[in-house]
Scaffold this motif. Structure first.
Motif, PDB file in Angstrom:
ATOM      1  N   ASP A  19       0.828  -1.205   0.000  1.00 22.45           N
ATOM      2  CA  ASP A  19       0.000   0.000   0.000  1.00 22.45           C
ATOM      3  C   ASP A  19       0.861   1.253   0.000  1.00 22.45           C
ATOM      4  OD1 ASP A  19      -2.332  -1.445   0.010  1.00 22.45           O
ATOM      5  OD2 ASP A  19      -2.559  -1.417   2.195  1.00 22.45           O
ATOM      6  N   LEU A  20       2.002   1.156   0.672  1.00 24.79           N
ATOM      7  CA  LEU A  20       2.910   2.299   0.738  1.00 24.79           C
ATOM      8  C   LEU A  20       3.418   2.676  -0.650  1.00 24.79           C
ATOM      9  CD1 LEU A  20       4.396   4.175   2.726  1.00 24.79           C
ATOM     10  CD2 LEU A  20       6.232   2.497   2.803  1.00 24.79           C
ATOM     11  N   GLN A  21       3.548   1.691  -1.528  1.00 29.78           N
ATOM     12  CA  GLN A  21       4.078   1.928  -2.864  1.00 29.78           C
ATOM     13  C   GLN A  21       3.029   2.432  -3.854  1.00 29.78           C
ATOM     14  OE1 GLN A  21       7.433   1.532  -3.599  1.00 29.78           O
ATOM     15  NE2 GLN A  21       7.560   1.271  -1.388  1.00 29.78           N
ATOM     16  N   SER A  22       1.756   2.363  -3.488  1.00 29.48           N
ATOM     17  CA  SER A  22       0.697   2.762  -4.412  1.00 29.48           C
ATOM     18  C   SER A  22      -0.031   3.993  -3.904  1.00 29.48           C
ATOM     19  CB  SER A  22      -0.303   1.609  -4.588  1.00 29.48           C
ATOM     20  OG  SER A  22      -1.001   1.388  -3.374  1.00 29.48           O
ATOM     21  N   ASP A  23      -0.906   4.518  -4.734  1.00 32.47           N
ATOM     22  CA  ASP A  23      -1.689   5.690  -4.353  1.00 32.47           C
ATOM     23  C   ASP A  23      -3.016   5.316  -3.720  1.00 32.47           C
ATOM     24  OD1 ASP A  23       0.169   7.560  -5.165  1.00 32.47           O
ATOM     25  OD2 ASP A  23      -0.581   7.602  -7.225  1.00 32.47           O
ATOM     26  N   ILE A  24      -3.311   4.036  -3.677  1.00 36.37           N
ATOM     27  CA  ILE A  24      -4.550   3.587  -3.061  1.00 36.37           C
ATOM     28  C   ILE A  24      -4.226   2.644  -1.906  1.00 36.37           C
ATOM     29  CG2 ILE A  24      -5.923   3.860  -5.151  1.00 36.37           C
ATOM     30  CD1 ILE A  24      -5.639   0.887  -5.639  1.00 36.37           C
ATOM     31  N   GLY A  25      -5.198   2.340  -1.109  1.00 35.88           N
ATOM     32  CA  GLY A  25      -4.967   1.489   0.054  1.00 35.88           C
ATOM     33  C   GLY A  25      -5.268   2.263   1.316  1.00 35.88           C
ATOM     34  N   ILE A  78      -0.319  17.855  -2.264  1.00 32.21           N
ATOM     35  CA  ILE A  78       0.731  16.999  -2.823  1.00 32.21           C
ATOM     36  C   ILE A  78       0.574  15.552  -2.369  1.00 32.21           C
ATOM     37  CG2 ILE A  78       2.550  17.119  -1.046  1.00 32.21           C
ATOM     38  CD1 ILE A  78       4.510  17.773  -3.347  1.00 32.21           C
ATOM     39  N   HIS A  79      -0.155  15.357  -1.267  1.00 32.78           N
ATOM     40  CA  HIS A  79      -0.413  13.993  -0.784  1.00 32.78           C
ATOM     41  C   HIS A  79      -1.779  13.472  -1.224  1.00 32.78           C
ATOM     42  CE1 HIS A  79       3.119  13.443   1.754  1.00 32.78           C
ATOM     43  NE2 HIS A  79       2.969  14.694   2.182  1.00 32.78           N
ATOM     44  N   ASP A  80      -2.542  14.287  -1.919  1.00 37.75           N
ATOM     45  CA  ASP A  80      -3.891  13.901  -2.348  1.00 37.75           C
ATOM     46  C   ASP A  80      -3.798  13.142  -3.669  1.00 37.75           C
ATOM     47  OD1 ASP A  80      -6.545  13.729  -3.178  1.00 37.75           O
ATOM     48  OD2 ASP A  80      -7.056  15.693  -2.330  1.00 37.75           O
ATOM     49  N   PRO A  81      -4.201  11.866  -3.707  1.00 38.26           N
ATOM     50  CA  PRO A  81      -4.083  11.076  -4.942  1.00 38.26           C
ATOM     51  C   PRO A  81      -4.936  11.601  -6.084  1.00 38.26           C
ATOM     52  CG  PRO A  81      -5.375   9.897  -3.283  1.00 38.26           C
ATOM     53  CD  PRO A  81      -4.789  11.086  -2.601  1.00 38.26           C
ATOM     54  N   GLU A 109      -2.227  15.335  -9.665  1.00 36.58           N
ATOM     55  CA  GLU A 109      -0.934  14.970 -10.225  1.00 36.58           C
ATOM     56  C   GLU A 109       0.028  16.134 -10.014  1.00 36.58           C
ATOM     57  OE1 GLU A 109       1.006  13.578 -14.505  1.00 36.58           O
ATOM     58  OE2 GLU A 109      -1.167  13.822 -14.276  1.00 36.58           O
ATOM     59  N   THR A 110       1.223  15.830  -9.534  1.00 36.16           N
ATOM     60  CA  THR A 110       2.209  16.868  -9.223  1.00 36.16           C
ATOM     61  C   THR A 110       3.225  16.978 -10.348  1.00 36.16           C
ATOM     62  OG1 THR A 110       1.971  16.377  -6.865  1.00 36.16           O
ATOM     63  CG2 THR A 110       3.902  17.649  -7.529  1.00 36.16           C
ATOM     64  N   THR A 111       3.490  18.193 -10.778  1.00 34.60           N
ATOM     65  CA  THR A 111       4.506  18.461 -11.803  1.00 34.60           C
ATOM     66  C   THR A 111       5.638  19.259 -11.177  1.00 34.60           C
ATOM     67  OG1 THR A 111       2.821  18.530 -13.538  1.00 34.60           O
ATOM     68  CG2 THR A 111       4.967  19.522 -14.038  1.00 34.60           C
ATOM     69  N   HIS A 112       6.868  18.755 -11.300  1.00 39.01           N
ATOM     70  CA  HIS A 112       8.054  19.440 -10.785  1.00 39.01           C
ATOM     71  C   HIS A 112       8.679  20.249 -11.909  1.00 39.01           C
ATOM     72  CE1 HIS A 112       8.411  17.278  -6.840  1.00 39.01           C
ATOM     73  NE2 HIS A 112       7.596  16.446  -7.483  1.00 39.01           N
ATOM     74  N   HIS A 113       8.937  21.517 -11.676  1.00 36.26           N
ATOM     75  CA  HIS A 113       9.474  22.414 -12.699  1.00 36.26           C
ATOM     76  C   HIS A 113      10.971  22.642 -12.496  1.00 36.26           C
ATOM     77  CE1 HIS A 113       5.407  23.244 -14.045  1.00 36.26           C
ATOM     78  NE2 HIS A 113       5.058  23.477 -12.782  1.00 36.26           N
ATOM     79  N   GLY A 150       9.941  24.824  -8.511  1.00 36.68           N
ATOM     80  CA  GLY A 150       8.550  24.917  -8.117  1.00 36.68           C
ATOM     81  C   GLY A 150       7.763  23.675  -8.479  1.00 36.68           C
ATOM     82  N   VAL A 151       6.551  23.570  -7.928  1.00 36.03           N
ATOM     83  CA  VAL A 151       5.654  22.466  -8.252  1.00 36.03           C
ATOM     84  C   VAL A 151       4.278  23.037  -8.563  1.00 36.03           C
ATOM     85  CG1 VAL A 151       6.840  20.683  -6.898  1.00 36.03           C
ATOM     86  CG2 VAL A 151       5.110  22.120  -5.810  1.00 36.03           C
ATOM     87  N   SER A 152       3.547  22.329  -9.420  1.00 34.70           N
ATOM     88  CA  SER A 152       2.158  22.699  -9.706  1.00 34.70           C
ATOM     89  C   SER A 152       1.310  21.445  -9.659  1.00 34.70           C
ATOM     90  CB  SER A 152       2.044  23.380 -11.072  1.00 34.70           C
ATOM     91  OG  SER A 152       2.544  22.534 -12.096  1.00 34.70           O
ATOM     92  N   PHE A 153       0.012  21.621  -9.553  1.00 36.15           N
ATOM     93  CA  PHE A 153      -0.902  20.501  -9.358  1.00 36.15           C
ATOM     94  C   PHE A 153      -2.036  20.541 -10.382  1.00 36.15           C
ATOM     95  CE2 PHE A 153       0.952  21.892  -5.357  1.00 36.15           C
ATOM     96  CZ  PHE A 153       1.524  20.748  -4.861  1.00 36.15           C
ATOM     97  N   HIS A 154      -2.414  19.366 -10.846  1.00 34.30           N
ATOM     98  CA  HIS A 154      -3.517  19.266 -11.791  1.00 34.30           C
ATOM     99  C   HIS A 154      -4.387  18.092 -11.383  1.00 34.30           C
ATOM    100  CE1 HIS A 154      -1.330  22.056 -14.415  1.00 34.30           C
ATOM    101  NE2 HIS A 154      -0.244  21.319 -14.165  1.00 34.30           N
TER     102      HIS A 154
END
Length: 387
Positions: A258-264, A366-369, A372-376, A380-384
């Protein structure tokens, strides 16, 4: 009706309501003297009154006590009958006079106290009148009142602390419900803390680009509840008393897959489940100790010593990053959380190269599945929102 007539009628209706309630209380006191409830086998008149009028029983008992008290306080009863004061005012006055000590040398003091409070009630709301009533003896009998009022206040504070209580229970729907009774001082302390989190400026900084109408000018119960959660998340575990020889930290059990995935899901030591995203977010700042389990539930890892960033590292991040690293966010560094780019739960190191500052809002994101996080390249980071 004109505006003036509407205003005048409203005030007259309010006076009429007070007069009707005064008559109701007089009748309640008379019914109690005649023990009308006994004729139908009721426990007491208040219980009979509650049943016959579909009133809440505790409320009916409180009103009956007020009715009995007004029988002993003719000036207050008369003022209520005239509509000059409200039932709430009458409750404050009778409670105050009834609480006066029995050993007063001057028998006119209760009468003078009632008269003083009645005069004040004409210009005060019940809440401010109740505050004044706490030191009424100081006003009407200063030669003895200051000392007695001080002793009464100390006694009230001791009793409030001794009788403080709190209850909590799971509701089975992902929440814990509870209620409490604490002394006035501690209640004001808690209120101030929560208002700091619920303040419009804090909300605006957290919510960022949310619509203006989402940022409330006056904290609602929901906003205060959210502020309470934020307060608990920010309490430093290493400053709390120890429990069972350990700091009051929450142990989170999580399966390695579960630690390795975004669900669980992860599991608290009490057995209650929380989402993996919640566990990851809280692990960055709060006193959580991850217990990573293998396939046969063997313990693979129970925390590591260098999980939280040190004070020196936080100062270094504040110098190099200055604000939240989310794109177009200017939340100041000293109010941000330190986040591991390569998750500490997945073996990421607690060092400057693996650290970034994020405001509480973007740290949650950033922890919300769902995002999606984009690293620039600029750091910086942005979220979609994931589709």
């Amino acid at each position: 009706m004109s505006d003036t007539e509407v205003a005048a009628t409203l005030l007259e209706a309010t006076r009429l309501r007070a007069q009707v309630e005064a008559l109701e209380l007089k009748l309640a006191a008379e019914a109690d003297r005649r023990a009308v409830g006994d004729k139908v086998g009721a426990t007491d008149t208040a219980s009979w009154w509650s049943h016959e009028t579909r009133q809440d029983r505790p409320a009916a008992k409180r009103r009956m006590r007020l009715a009995e008290s007004l029988d002993r306080h003719a000036p207050t009863s008369a003022a209520l009958m005239e509509g000059a004061i409200s039932v709430d005012h009458a409750q404050v006055i009778t409670d105050c006079v009834d609480r006066l000590p029995d050993d007063l040398e001057d028998p006119t003091i209760p009468e003078r106290a009632e008269k003083h409070l009645l005069n004040e009630a004409l210009d005060r709301d019940p809440k401010s009148l109740a505050i004044l009533a706490k030191h009424v003896l100081t006003v009407v009998a200063p030669e003895i009142g200051e000392e007695r009022d001080a002793r009464a206040l100390e006694r009230e504070e001791r009793e409030a602390r001794a009788n403080a209580w709190l209850t909590m229970a799971l509701d089975g729907k992902g929440s814990v419900r509870g209620k409490f009774s604490i002394p006035t001082l501690h209640g004001e302390m808690l209120k101030k803390m929560l208002l700091a989190f619920a303040a419009p400026k804090h909300q605006a900084a957290i919510k960022g680009d949310e619509p203006d109408d989402v940022v409330e000018r006056r904290p609602s119960p929901e906003r205060m509840g959210d502020a309470f959660c934020e307060l608990l998340e920010r309490l430093p575990a290493d400053k709390l008393p120890q429990l069972g020889g350990l700091n009051a930290s929450i142990v989170v059990l999580i399966d390695y897959s579960d630690l390795q995935s975004d669900i669980g899901r992860a599991t608290l030591e009490s057995g209650e489940p929380i989402s993996v995203s919640m566990a990851r977010r809280m692990a960055c700042e709060a006193g959580l100790l991850p217990a990573v389990l293998g396939r046969k539930s063997e313990l693979l890892d129970l925390g590591r010593t260098a999980r939280l960033f040190s004070g020196a590292q936080r100062r270094g991040l504040a110098i190099t990053q200055k604000t939240c690293t989310a794109t177009e966010c200017d939340w100041p560094a000293h109010l941000c959380h330190a986040h591991h780019d390569d998750s500490w739960l997945r073996g990421g190191r607690t060092d400057m190269k693996n650290a970034r500052l994020l405001c509480p809002r973007h740290h949650a994101r950033i922890h919300d599945p769902r995002f999606e996080t984009t690293h620039h390249p600029d750091g910086g980071v942005s979220f979609h929102m994931r589709t």
